[in-house]
Design an enzyme around this catalytic site. Sequence first.
Site, mmCIF file in Angstrom:
data_model
loop_
_atom_site.group_PDB
_atom_site.id
_atom_site.type_symbol
_atom_site.label_atom_id
_atom_site.label_comp_id
_atom_site.label_asym_id
_atom_site.label_seq_id
_atom_site.Cartn_x
_atom_site.Cartn_y
_atom_site.Cartn_z
ATOM 1 N N HIS A 56 58.764 38.374 38.760
ATOM 2 C CA HIS A 56 57.399 38.320 39.312
ATOM 3 C C HIS A 56 56.581 37.230 38.618
ATOM 4 O O HIS A 56 55.945 37.466 37.595
ATOM 5 C CB HIS A 56 56.753 39.692 39.107
ATOM 6 C CG HIS A 56 55.511 39.900 39.909
ATOM 7 N ND1 HIS A 56 55.189 41.124 40.464
ATOM 8 C CD2 HIS A 56 54.506 39.061 40.258
ATOM 9 C CE1 HIS A 56 54.037 41.019 41.108
ATOM 10 N NE2 HIS A 56 53.599 39.784 40.990
ATOM 11 N N ASP A 150 53.342 40.036 47.802
ATOM 12 C CA ASP A 150 52.568 40.305 46.587
ATOM 13 C C ASP A 150 51.233 39.568 46.562
ATOM 14 O O ASP A 150 51.124 38.414 46.957
ATOM 15 C CB ASP A 150 53.357 39.937 45.340
ATOM 16 C CG ASP A 150 52.557 40.297 44.104
ATOM 17 O OD1 ASP A 150 52.283 41.486 43.918
ATOM 18 O OD2 ASP A 150 52.155 39.389 43.359
ATOM 19 N N HIS A 177 53.714 45.272 46.457
ATOM 20 C CA HIS A 177 52.466 45.369 45.686
ATOM 21 C C HIS A 177 51.759 46.613 46.223
ATOM 22 O O HIS A 177 51.159 46.571 47.299
ATOM 23 C CB HIS A 177 51.648 44.092 45.898
ATOM 24 C CG HIS A 177 50.239 44.151 45.393
ATOM 25 N ND1 HIS A 177 49.773 43.309 44.412
ATOM 26 C CD2 HIS A 177 49.196 44.943 45.740
ATOM 27 C CE1 HIS A 177 48.490 43.591 44.175
ATOM 28 N NE2 HIS A 177 48.120 44.574 44.970
ATOM 29 N N HIS A 230 54.713 45.813 39.392
ATOM 30 C CA HIS A 230 53.673 46.145 38.398
ATOM 31 C C HIS A 230 53.135 47.576 38.445
ATOM 32 O O HIS A 230 51.969 47.806 38.760
ATOM 33 C CB HIS A 230 52.511 45.138 38.452
ATOM 34 C CG HIS A 230 52.053 44.710 39.822
ATOM 35 N ND1 HIS A 230 51.739 45.600 40.822
ATOM 36 C CD2 HIS A 230 51.833 43.477 40.335
ATOM 37 C CE1 HIS A 230 51.364 44.930 41.892
ATOM 38 N NE2 HIS A 230 51.415 43.637 41.619
ATOM 39 N N ASP A 305 54.178 39.088 36.073
ATOM 40 C CA ASP A 305 53.039 38.843 36.972
ATOM 41 C C ASP A 305 52.188 37.688 36.426
ATOM 42 O O ASP A 305 50.957 37.710 36.504
ATOM 43 C CB ASP A 305 52.187 40.100 37.173
ATOM 44 C CG ASP A 305 51.261 39.983 38.392
ATOM 45 O OD1 ASP A 305 51.342 38.967 39.111
ATOM 46 O OD2 ASP A 305 50.455 40.902 38.604
ATOM 47 N N HIS A 309 45.144 30.768 36.545
ATOM 48 C CA HIS A 309 43.942 30.417 37.304
ATOM 49 C C HIS A 309 43.188 29.328 36.555
ATOM 50 O O HIS A 309 43.059 29.405 35.328
ATOM 51 C CB HIS A 309 43.018 31.623 37.466
ATOM 52 C CG HIS A 309 43.543 32.674 38.402
ATOM 53 N ND1 HIS A 309 43.693 32.448 39.758
ATOM 54 C CD2 HIS A 309 43.960 33.940 38.188
ATOM 55 C CE1 HIS A 309 44.177 33.548 40.328
ATOM 56 N NE2 HIS A 309 44.347 34.463 39.399
#
Length: 430
Positions: A56, A150, A177, A230, A305, A309
């Site tokens: 992931h 996801d 997800h 997750h 995950d 950003h």
Amino acid sequence: MSVLIRGARLYGEGDPVDVLVADGLISAIGSVEPPEDAEVIDAAGQVLLPGFVDLHTHLREPGREDAETIETGSAAAALGGYTAVFAMANTDPVADNAVVVEHVWRRGRETGLVDVHPVGAVTVGLNGEKLAELGTMAKSAAGVRMFSDDGHCVADPLIMRRALEYSTALNAVIAQHAEEPRLTVGAQAHEGEIASRLGYAGWPASAEESIVARDCLLAQHAGARLHVCHVSTAGTVDVLRWAKNRQGPGFISAEVTPHHLLLTDERLATYDPVNKVNPPLRTGGDAARLRAALAEGVIDCVATDHAPHPVQDKDCEWAAAKPGMLGLQTALSVVTETMVATGLLDWRGVARVMSERPAEIAGLPDQGRPLVTGEPANLVLVDPDAAWTVRGAELASLAANTPYEGMRLPGVVTLTLLRGRITAREGKIG
Ligand SMILES: [Zn+2]
């Protein structure tokens, strides 16, 4: 060109041995004299494990190359001890067709630091309405065997049922997800005491648990393989235990992120959006149950995950900030802190949850293999006694949104080999 890893302990067990790597394979284990061309690595006091596999990862390319690229994400992966990663489909354009998945796969190969396996979208444009062409993506050069929307939940039960049914013919797995969207409208944080005190709209545990329960039933009905992304709540652990007992091994698998093992919603009091993530950080009680479930095998594996950003998407008001945190370079250390230092897992257990199980779930024949002669040399060397201080600006990712900024964490990756080639060494690439 060969590499001799001198004096490492395999899985942290037994006496130190030498491991000779040549032609991409483990070619000898024991007391080995280095061949003339061999690069000799002093591994005294270190632990040798199979290279890690991340089911992931968000690599952001194509579309958000200001956050991460396949090249920078691959570097972060290699430095984190990974030899294979699965790149989620929520790119721009979405990886819902053969052209995009082949592009991601090819860029991964060109970069050559880690095997990049694209995840295909379950539905066109991730909009949850129409099944994507799973078969075309499976047959493409990328050979997609994992599908996920996801970032979004495949919320429509009929679409989910069709995806699960179709996946069986492709020998694929659907990774969900789990978030019932009608229960999380406007949600900003785990629904509980802390969110109410701070005035954040809540993301209830039942929004995850109800979808996981539904999907386990749908997967059983279809005879399909379901992977739960997750896992974040104690209730989901109970559902997984029930479903796995009911259905037997091989059908249902689940992952937990390092951040859900270590961090809790008490972090919210800082109002720092670096702690905003989906699913949200839960309570200390949830984190304790997740650790126990990972040790026991109810949760199969760790997945990062990894969600880079750019600063403008994180350094803003909480409500406007994008959810997600970096994970590739810190995963081993967080697992060392939460699972090894606590005695919940030994190093063989770490190999299971970070390499062997994820490789099995994804059907990778050359990853997560035993450390014996003749196996592919996808390897990671870990110094269990060293520690380091996390600095987001120093990580290989283009973004710097790590929730571990300034934390001192145990366990340092000192060497990563991909098919016998050194991809990372002492915190540097190659
Ligand atoms: Zn997700």
